[in-house]
Design a protein around this motif. Sequence first.
Motif, PDB file in Angstrom:
ATOM      1  N   ILE A  86      35.274  33.216 -40.323  1.00 44.09           N
ATOM      2  CA  ILE A  86      36.039  32.122 -40.922  1.00 44.09           C
ATOM      3  C   ILE A  86      35.187  31.307 -41.899  1.00 44.09           C
ATOM      4  CG2 ILE A  86      37.530  31.947 -38.912  1.00 44.09           C
ATOM      5  CD1 ILE A  86      36.048  29.279 -38.280  1.00 44.09           C
ATOM      6  N   THR A  87      33.964  31.767 -42.173  1.00 39.63           N
ATOM      7  CA  THR A  87      33.117  31.026 -43.108  1.00 39.63           C
ATOM      8  C   THR A  87      33.749  30.892 -44.495  1.00 39.63           C
ATOM      9  OG1 THR A  87      31.094  31.631 -41.909  1.00 39.63           O
ATOM     10  CG2 THR A  87      30.840  30.947 -44.201  1.00 39.63           C
ATOM     11  N   PRO A  88      34.294  31.976 -45.098  1.00 43.30           N
ATOM     12  CA  PRO A  88      34.927  31.806 -46.416  1.00 43.30           C
ATOM     13  C   PRO A  88      36.104  30.827 -46.381  1.00 43.30           C
ATOM     14  CG  PRO A  88      34.525  34.122 -45.964  1.00 43.30           C
ATOM     15  CD  PRO A  88      34.283  33.389 -44.689  1.00 43.30           C
ATOM     16  N   PHE A  89      36.919  30.903 -45.319  1.00 46.23           N
ATOM     17  CA  PHE A  89      38.058  29.995 -45.182  1.00 46.23           C
ATOM     18  C   PHE A  89      37.577  28.550 -45.066  1.00 46.23           C
ATOM     19  CE2 PHE A  89      40.984  27.807 -42.171  1.00 46.23           C
ATOM     20  CZ  PHE A  89      42.091  27.737 -42.999  1.00 46.23           C
ATOM     21  N   LEU A 162      53.134  44.021 -36.039  1.00 46.53           N
ATOM     22  CA  LEU A 162      52.525  42.735 -35.702  1.00 46.53           C
ATOM     23  C   LEU A 162      51.042  42.735 -36.033  1.00 46.53           C
ATOM     24  CD1 LEU A 162      52.550  39.916 -34.441  1.00 46.53           C
ATOM     25  CD2 LEU A 162      52.249  40.998 -32.183  1.00 46.53           C
ATOM     26  N   LYS A 163      50.363  43.805 -35.666  1.00 45.83           N
ATOM     27  CA  LYS A 163      48.936  43.916 -35.979  1.00 45.83           C
ATOM     28  C   LYS A 163      48.709  43.839 -37.479  1.00 45.83           C
ATOM     29  CE  LYS A 163      44.573  45.209 -35.999  1.00 45.83           C
ATOM     30  NZ  LYS A 163      43.446  44.554 -35.330  1.00 45.83           N
ATOM     31  N   GLN A 164      49.463  44.594 -38.238  1.00 48.40           N
ATOM     32  CA  GLN A 164      49.255  44.638 -39.684  1.00 48.40           C
ATOM     33  C   GLN A 164      49.634  43.317 -40.347  1.00 48.40           C
ATOM     34  OE1 GLN A 164      47.533  47.078 -40.968  1.00 48.40           O
ATOM     35  NE2 GLN A 164      47.509  48.011 -38.934  1.00 48.40           N
ATOM     36  N   TRP A 165      50.659  42.649 -39.830  1.00 47.16           N
ATOM     37  CA  TRP A 165      51.065  41.355 -40.383  1.00 47.16           C
ATOM     38  C   TRP A 165      49.980  40.311 -40.168  1.00 47.16           C
ATOM     39  CZ3 TRP A 165      52.805  36.643 -37.937  1.00 47.16           C
ATOM     40  CH2 TRP A 165      53.398  35.731 -38.824  1.00 47.16           C
ATOM     41  N   CYS A 166      49.445  40.262 -38.937  1.00 46.98           N
ATOM     42  CA  CYS A 166      48.367  39.312 -38.650  1.00 46.98           C
ATOM     43  C   CYS A 166      47.106  39.669 -39.427  1.00 46.98           C
ATOM     44  CB  CYS A 166      48.071  39.299 -37.152  1.00 46.98           C
ATOM     45  SG  CYS A 166      49.387  38.577 -36.139  1.00 46.98           S
ATOM     46  N   LEU A 167      46.832  40.964 -39.587  1.00 50.58           N
ATOM     47  CA  LEU A 167      45.643  41.394 -40.305  1.00 50.58           C
ATOM     48  C   LEU A 167      45.709  40.968 -41.771  1.00 50.58           C
ATOM     49  CD1 LEU A 167      42.972  42.941 -40.316  1.00 50.58           C
ATOM     50  CD2 LEU A 167      44.271  45.040 -40.752  1.00 50.58           C
ATOM     51  N   VAL A 168      46.891  41.048 -42.374  1.00 52.80           N
ATOM     52  CA  VAL A 168      47.045  40.619 -43.769  1.00 52.80           C
ATOM     53  C   VAL A 168      46.673  39.149 -43.911  1.00 52.80           C
ATOM     54  CG1 VAL A 168      48.746  40.135 -45.566  1.00 52.80           C
ATOM     55  CG2 VAL A 168      48.733  42.364 -44.428  1.00 52.80           C
ATOM     56  N   HIS A 169      47.113  38.317 -42.969  1.00 53.98           N
ATOM     57  CA  HIS A 169      46.789  36.893 -43.030  1.00 53.98           C
ATOM     58  C   HIS A 169      45.307  36.643 -42.768  1.00 53.98           C
ATOM     59  CE1 HIS A 169      51.171  36.542 -42.723  1.00 53.98           C
ATOM     60  NE2 HIS A 169      51.022  35.329 -43.197  1.00 53.98           N
ATOM     61  N   CYS A 170      44.718  37.418 -41.854  1.00 56.08           N
ATOM     62  CA  CYS A 170      43.291  37.253 -41.580  1.00 56.08           C
ATOM     63  C   CYS A 170      42.440  37.687 -42.771  1.00 56.08           C
ATOM     64  CB  CYS A 170      42.898  38.065 -40.341  1.00 56.08           C
ATOM     65  SG  CYS A 170      43.440  37.329 -38.789  1.00 56.08           S
ATOM     66  N   GLY A 226      29.602  45.589 -30.994  1.00 58.27           N
ATOM     67  CA  GLY A 226      30.486  46.666 -31.426  1.00 58.27           C
ATOM     68  C   GLY A 226      31.872  46.156 -31.797  1.00 58.27           C
ATOM     69  N   VAL A 227      32.445  45.300 -30.934  1.00 59.03           N
ATOM     70  CA  VAL A 227      33.775  44.755 -31.222  1.00 59.03           C
ATOM     71  C   VAL A 227      33.720  43.838 -32.441  1.00 59.03           C
ATOM     72  CG1 VAL A 227      35.622  43.275 -30.329  1.00 59.03           C
ATOM     73  CG2 VAL A 227      34.554  44.976 -28.841  1.00 59.03           C
ATOM     74  N   THR A 228      32.651  43.045 -32.563  1.00 60.30           N
ATOM     75  CA  THR A 228      32.489  42.186 -33.741  1.00 60.30           C
ATOM     76  C   THR A 228      32.423  43.016 -35.011  1.00 60.30           C
ATOM     77  OG1 THR A 228      31.294  40.531 -32.423  1.00 60.30           O
ATOM     78  CG2 THR A 228      31.059  40.401 -34.814  1.00 60.30           C
ATOM     79  N   ALA A 229      31.716  44.137 -34.969  1.00 57.60           N
ATOM     80  CA  ALA A 229      31.625  45.016 -36.137  1.00 57.60           C
ATOM     81  C   ALA A 229      32.992  45.570 -36.510  1.00 57.60           C
ATOM     82  CB  ALA A 229      30.639  46.154 -35.860  1.00 57.60           C
ATOM     83  N   GLU A 234      37.625  45.441 -40.291  1.00 57.75           N
ATOM     84  CA  GLU A 234      39.052  45.245 -40.551  1.00 57.75           C
ATOM     85  C   GLU A 234      39.308  44.087 -41.509  1.00 57.75           C
ATOM     86  OE1 GLU A 234      41.540  46.812 -36.681  1.00 57.75           O
ATOM     87  OE2 GLU A 234      40.987  44.691 -36.790  1.00 57.75           O
ATOM     88  N   LYS A 235      38.576  43.004 -41.332  1.00 57.65           N
ATOM     89  CA  LYS A 235      38.882  41.779 -42.053  1.00 57.65           C
ATOM     90  C   LYS A 235      38.221  41.693 -43.425  1.00 57.65           C
ATOM     91  CE  LYS A 235      39.684  38.693 -38.113  1.00 57.65           C
ATOM     92  NZ  LYS A 235      39.285  37.429 -37.477  1.00 57.65           N
ATOM     93  N   VAL A 236      37.055  42.310 -43.576  1.00 54.78           N
ATOM     94  CA  VAL A 236      36.238  42.046 -44.767  1.00 54.78           C
ATOM     95  C   VAL A 236      36.198  43.229 -45.726  1.00 54.78           C
ATOM     96  CG1 VAL A 236      33.928  41.448 -45.583  1.00 54.78           C
ATOM     97  CG2 VAL A 236      34.842  40.375 -43.504  1.00 54.78           C
TER      98      VAL A 236
END
Length: 269
Positions: A86-89, A162-170, A226-229, A234-236
Amino acid sequence: MTSGAGSRGSSGPGWFSGTELLLAVVLLVFTALAWLLTHSLAAPGMRLGILTGTRPMASSGFEWTRFGFFLLTWLIMMTAMMLPGITPFTIGMSRLLRVRRAGTGSVTILVLGYLLAWLLTGLAAYTCLRVFDALAMAGSATAARSGAAVLVLAGLFQFTPLKQWCLVHCRSPMALLMRHGQRAVRSRRGALLVGCGHGAYCIGCCWALMVVLLAAGMMSLVWMAGVTAVITVEKVLPYGRQASYAIGALLIGVGLVLLVLPGLVGTVA
């Protein structure tokens, strides 16, 4: 003279001011401290899960001390894993707040709102962990197959709308910034709500991966990393949707293998 002063006092879209760089450094320092604190708080049993062959000691009833410690460690873990994302946000919000001459404390409230959203998921996470403890006590094969089912379900979730919708916002926090930024500018309560809103999108995007983490080893730095990676990819990185699908396919594949060969869990652990 006026334009020169203005250019020195503001940042272009591709540039960060000294204040924004300092904010980024502060967030990353808190992230590093959270990782170190997670490592120091982690008991050996909390580094294992039903996917890593653990057999935790049974505990009866609801223990407030254990639940309180879990919430504390959960908040620290979420700080370690989510704060970099969330640093860029946060920098974008600080820029908006500075331009609108809002209070500087609103940025802190924004981050606290984001972490509050994740803290509120702690009760569900604790319940999930207790269920996993009970499954582990039922036997290694039952625990392994239950962990395999978690992997399959988490993998299937990667393909849901739902996953893809939330991912777009993230992946596009600036969209949330443009849509709800004025609320954060008006009051600190607004900043808190915007932070909670962004946290809700992240929870919708990542909750299944968090269940996988609970099954693998809640406070294992290896599994946390691993989960953080995976979340970061996915997000970046580019092609987030394709990356999400690839991760889902991998989770389903590993889960199906463990359903057929549950003994592999004990071997790996």
